[in-house]
Design an enzyme around this catalytic site. Structure first.
Site, PDB file in Angstrom:
ATOM      1  N   ALA A   1       0.790  -1.317   0.179  1.00 19.01           N
ATOM      2  CA  ALA A   1      -0.211  -0.019   0.062  1.00 19.01           C
ATOM      3  C   ALA A   1       0.992   1.262   0.031  1.00 19.01           C
ATOM      4  O   ALA A   1       2.054   1.434   0.838  1.00 19.01           O
ATOM      5  CB  ALA A   1      -0.869  -0.034   1.274  1.00 19.01           C
ATOM      6  N   HIS A   2       0.351   2.243  -0.850  1.00 18.18           N
ATOM      7  CA  HIS A   2       1.129   3.504  -0.739  1.00 18.18           C
ATOM      8  C   HIS A   2       0.183   4.802  -0.929  1.00 18.18           C
ATOM      9  O   HIS A   2      -0.798   4.679  -1.674  1.00 18.18           O
ATOM     10  CB  HIS A   2       2.245   3.494  -1.909  1.00 18.18           C
ATOM     11  N   LEU A   3       0.504   6.051  -0.222  1.00 15.23           N
ATOM     12  CA  LEU A   3      -0.346   7.150  -0.424  1.00 15.23           C
ATOM     13  C   LEU A   3       0.402   8.027  -1.492  1.00 15.23           C
ATOM     14  O   LEU A   3       1.565   8.282  -1.248  1.00 15.23           O
ATOM     15  CB  LEU A   3      -0.292   7.720   0.922  1.00 15.23           C
TER      16      LEU A   3
END
Ligand SMILES: [Zn+2]
Length: 161
Positions: free
Chosen positions: A121-123
């Site tokens: 996951a990454h923003l």
């Protein structure tokens, strides 16, 4: 007529699909990449910030947990907190270096939502400029030279606090 949701990082999938063997976030977290290949801007305790290799715009950053975890739901409190702190630091650094007119921040969870990397996951932190809303800048940036990305990386590293 409904207005389409604006999401430039959807292009990430198309551009990275045949590009990434293994997990780039884990490679950066472990310091496995050579200096000339690394797009790491900052590594914290539980999270890190990496420059997007196929940016929508110059300075397109991604904040991710150090741990290889695909779901937002599985983030620890410490990871969630540090990712948000780092995204604020990213905005501060981008402001200092590029002075953009605005930012888009967003999570793409799952392939159907446009995620290029689905299992870590990454923003996204995407700086925006007035008038950059068409897709020409995307196509232009895809051809960006590695030197340009590394120069951006170094400028952001210097500006980081
Ligand atoms: Zn990973």
């Amino acid at each position: 007529m409904t207005k389409p949701l604006w999401a430039p990082w959807r292009l990430e999938y198309v551009q990275q699909a045949d590009e990434t063997p293994g997990c780039v976030f884990c490679a950066e977290a472990a310091g496995e990449l050579a200096e000339e290949d690394s797009l790491l801007v900052w590594r914290g305790e539980a999270a890190l910030v990496v420059l997007n290799k196929f940016p929508y715009s110059s300075g397109h950053l991604m904040a991710a947990p150090v741990r290889h975890v695909g779901s937002l739901v599985d983030l620890t409190e410490a990871e969630a907190l540090e990712i948000h702190r780092l995204s604020i630091a990213a905005i501060t650094a981008l402001d200092a270096v590029y002075g953009p007119d605005g930012f888009n921040l967003g999570w793409n969870l799952g392939r159907a939502a446009g995620a290029g990397i689905t299992d870590h996951a990454h923003l996204h932190v995407v700086p925006r400029w007035s008038g950059d809303t068409n897709f020409m800048p995307v196509l232009a940036d895809v051809k960006v030279l590695p030197e340009h990305l590394l120069a951006t990386r170094d400028r952001l590293r210097d500006a980081w606090r």
